[in-house]
Design an enzyme around this catalytic site. Structure first.
Site, mmCIF file in Angstrom:
data_model
loop_
_atom_site.group_PDB
_atom_site.id
_atom_site.type_symbol
_atom_site.label_atom_id
_atom_site.label_comp_id
_atom_site.label_asym_id
_atom_site.label_seq_id
_atom_site.Cartn_x
_atom_site.Cartn_y
_atom_site.Cartn_z
ATOM 1 N N GLU A 164 -58.465 76.810 60.116
ATOM 2 C CA GLU A 164 -59.171 77.398 58.984
ATOM 3 C C GLU A 164 -60.616 77.720 59.372
ATOM 4 O OE1 GLU A 164 -59.993 75.907 54.361
ATOM 5 O OE2 GLU A 164 -59.292 74.502 55.905
ATOM 6 N N LYS A 208 -56.956 81.745 50.695
ATOM 7 C CA LYS A 208 -56.670 80.371 50.299
ATOM 8 C C LYS A 208 -56.644 80.297 48.772
ATOM 9 C CE LYS A 208 -58.189 75.606 51.225
ATOM 10 N NZ LYS A 208 -59.132 74.782 52.012
ATOM 11 N N CYS A 255 -54.684 74.973 54.534
ATOM 12 C CA CYS A 255 -55.102 73.584 54.329
ATOM 13 C C CYS A 255 -54.663 72.970 52.996
ATOM 14 C CB CYS A 255 -56.611 73.469 54.495
ATOM 15 S SG CYS A 255 -57.156 71.760 54.784
#
Length: 648
Positions: free
Chosen positions: A57, A127, A181
């Site tokens: 990330e 994300k 994540c």
């Protein structure tokens, strides 16, 4: 990282896709350093024929930039570095690269994953779930991707799609989706959506810091999601180059497949970490095919983007193939064998309780199968509080019985404290030969099967006499090969070993001998374990030793069990089985030998289905089972030609 020398074959045509996860060395907010390090890792990956590689990330800037993310200079440099990386990947032509960066879209900043190929930047995935508690403050800098909608972004005169609905990247050799994540840690991970639209692999770009005990929990999430989705999961997390102001990052990278860990990185390394694995796309798709709860969404509400992936023919595989798939690992054998023994025991216990029978009759040959069956019966009777004297063990010496097996049979029964019976079949079979006009000097199938059926008749009739239940001893490998006399040892009133393959029978008996029994009984079992497999239906040799060795006729059981597992569990075709078996047994058998016995396996498996169609009840103990009432439904008249043509 396990590698094996393999024949040079196109592994994509065999159903594999080579992927990698990397935690490169990074410097906080130093995009030039980070980009160069990412390029260096890509160069190494290309030398290993990696087809898709995933970085952490925000890997272009580093994750721990804090309020520097608001600086236009950093935002612009990250974008320039992405363009530089894209041009680099275009030159390489034969790899897909997934990197993370902060990307400003209109007046919002997003944490995104960019997918690069030889065609440029082909997609952006934002994300969705931003952690904003304890040490994480992502909502301070980034907007959530859930409200981004669906539109195109202009990057260096390239039109790049981005959407909050998610994307599926498709190729001839495998499809993949992406999440970032925290997405994995949520109750409904976004990765479940591309799986429902035919994705095989999920890549996760992460920056998960280390805390005591966190690594095990994080790894369990990766393994569980890959198992839940019948997919591969490739997890790349930020490394020690991140800022240590408040947090420490270890560079944890994990590649799992359907709940199984394929490989993981060395954490806390000061160098760039790269892990590589060959994902078995075909096996994953087979599991989704048989699991009708994983429904392919034909409407395709996720954006689909084609990825150009070139086939590879590497000299080695980044994957190991377990030659003994039925046998648990050393660390798991106590739990696995305990469960297995309990399943057999409680299956028989239920049958005895249901029928109201408190006596059992079992043929004891001095071989492994009848040994395991007897151990199951003894444990069952102890569990139910029935006297062991109600177990009637019958040894039935015949033309091929040797002193060794006879002695072991009698010693085992006496050691178990059961009722011992000895009934020779010699006179009865000779009388039968006379009745049907068979010359006993001709050692053909009639000679052999007459003995097997005589033994079964004795067991059945004696069970009627004492009011008992005949417990079968045959194992699953014999059922697969049809290595049983129809209506002979093929038949019983309950087959406790019918779900246990031969290699597992050996391992289970050895475990019982070493952990459950006294020294004297254990010694008997170990001698039985050292005895060659044989039905003992042909006379012994001149030295009184076993002359008829099963594996000389049908081939090694370890190979057949491998073939059986791949065929039934994963639906594999012959060329895949041959390829994997050659790697799994490369130190023991040549490819020609394996091909020979694979031919025997398929021929016998198809020809002998009629025996499995009327096999007795017995407990299922593992994922592979041949019961016609549950796990395997096959017509007895199926034609073998498709499979034999491919073998040849």
């Amino acid at each position: 990282m396990t590698t094996n020398k393999a024949t040079e074959m196109n592994i994509n045509d065999l159903g594999f896709l080579r992927v990698a996860a990397s935690a490169p060395k990074l410097k906080v907010a130093d995009c030039d350093f980070n980009t160069n390090e990412i390029k260096s890792v890509i160069e190494k990956a290309l030398k290993e024929d990696v087809q898709i590689i995933c970085f952490p990330e925000l890997s272009i800037t580093s994750y721990s930039c804090g309020d520097l993310f608001f600086q236009e200079a950093l935002q612009q440099k990250a974008l320039t570095s992405l363009i530089d990386l894209s041009d680099f990947v275009k030159e390489k032509r034969d790899i897909i690269v997934i990197v993370g960066l902060p990307l400003k879209i209109k007046n919002s900043l997003f944490n995104v994953a960019a997918v690069l190929s030889n065609e440029g930047i082909i997609g952006l995935v934002p994300k969705k779930f931003l952690p904003n508690s304890d040490e994480f403050q992502e909502k301070r800098w980034f907007a959530t991707g859930t409200g981004i909608g669906e539109f195109n972004v202009d990057i260096n005169n390239e039109v790049v799609p981005i959407t909050s609905e998610g994307m599926v990247f498709t190729s001839p050799y495998g499809n993949f989706g992406i999440e970032i994540c925290e997405d994995l840690w949520t109750p409904l991970p976004p990765s479940s959506e591309p799986i429902m639209q035919d994705a095989d692999i999920i890549f996760n770009l992460s920056a998960s810091n280390e805390l005591v005990g966190k690594y095990k929990y994080r790894k369990s999430l990766v393994l569980q999601q890959s198992a839940r989705c019948s997919s591969a999961y490739v997890y790349a997390s930020a490394g020690v180059g991140e800022s240590s102001t408040d947090l420490v990052f270890s560079g944890a990278c994990i590649i799992s497949e359907n709940g199984r860990l394929l490989t993981e990185s060395k954490r806390f390394s000061l160098d760039s970490e790269v892990i590589i694995a060959d994902i078995d796309i075909t096996s994953l798709r087979h599991d989704k095919l048989v699991d009708t709860n994983i429904i392919y969404n034909a409407s395709g509400y996720l954006t689909e983007i084609e990825c150009p992936i070139l086939p590879i023919s590497p000299e080695k595989m980044y994957r190991s193939f377990n030659p003994y798939p039925f046998i648990p690992s050393k660390g798991e054998e106590n739990d696995s064998f305990t469960d297995l023994f309990n399943i057999q025991t409680h299956g028989l216990a239920k049958r005895l309780l249901h029928t109201g029978v408190d006596k059992a009759v079992i043929g004891i040959s001095g071989g492994l199968d009848s040994t395991l069956a007897l151990l199951v019966v003894v444990k069952t009777f102890d569990l139910l509080g029935y006297p062991r004297e109600n177990i009637f063990g019958i040894t039935m010496p015949g033309f091929g019985t040797t002193d060794r097996t006879y002695s072991n049979a009698v010693s085992l029964m006496k050691s178990a404290g059961i009722t011992v019976k000895e009934i020779s079949i010699t006179d009865a079979v000779m009388h039968h030969f006379d009745s049907i006009g068979h010359d006993p000097a001709i050692h053909d199938v009639t000679y052999e099967n007459s003995q097997a059926r005589e033994r079964t008749q004795i067991l059945m009739d004696f069970a009627n006499k004492v009011g008992g239940l005949v417990v079968g001893t045959g194992n699953m490998s014999e059922l697969a090969l049809g290595w049983a006399t129809y209506n002979g040892d093929h038949m019983s009133m309950y087959g406790v070993n019918s779900g246990v393959p031969k290699t597992l029978v050996s391992s289970l008996v050895r475990w019982i001998a070493d952990t459950q029994l006294d020294n004297a009984t254990s010694k008997i079992l170990h001698d039985i374990l050292d005895t060659p497999f044989s039905p003992e239906l042909l006379p012994a040799d001149n030295e009184g030793k076993i002359a008829q060795k099963t594996e000389h006729f049908v081939g090694p059981y370890e190979l057949h069990d491998f073939f059986l597992h791949r065929m039934i569990r994963f639906g594999d075709r012959p060329k895949r089985i041959l390829f994997m078996a050659t790697l799994a047994f490369k130190e023991k058998y040549s490819s020609d030998e394996i091909q020979k016995w694979l031919r025997v396996f398929y021929k016998r498996f198809f020809e002998q289905q009629f025996k499995r169609s009327c096999m007795p009840d017995g407990p299922k103990v593992g994922t592979v089972n041949l019961s016609p009432r549950g796990s395997w439904r096959m017509p007895s008249d199926a034609v073998l030609k498709i499979w034999t043509d491919e073998i040849e």
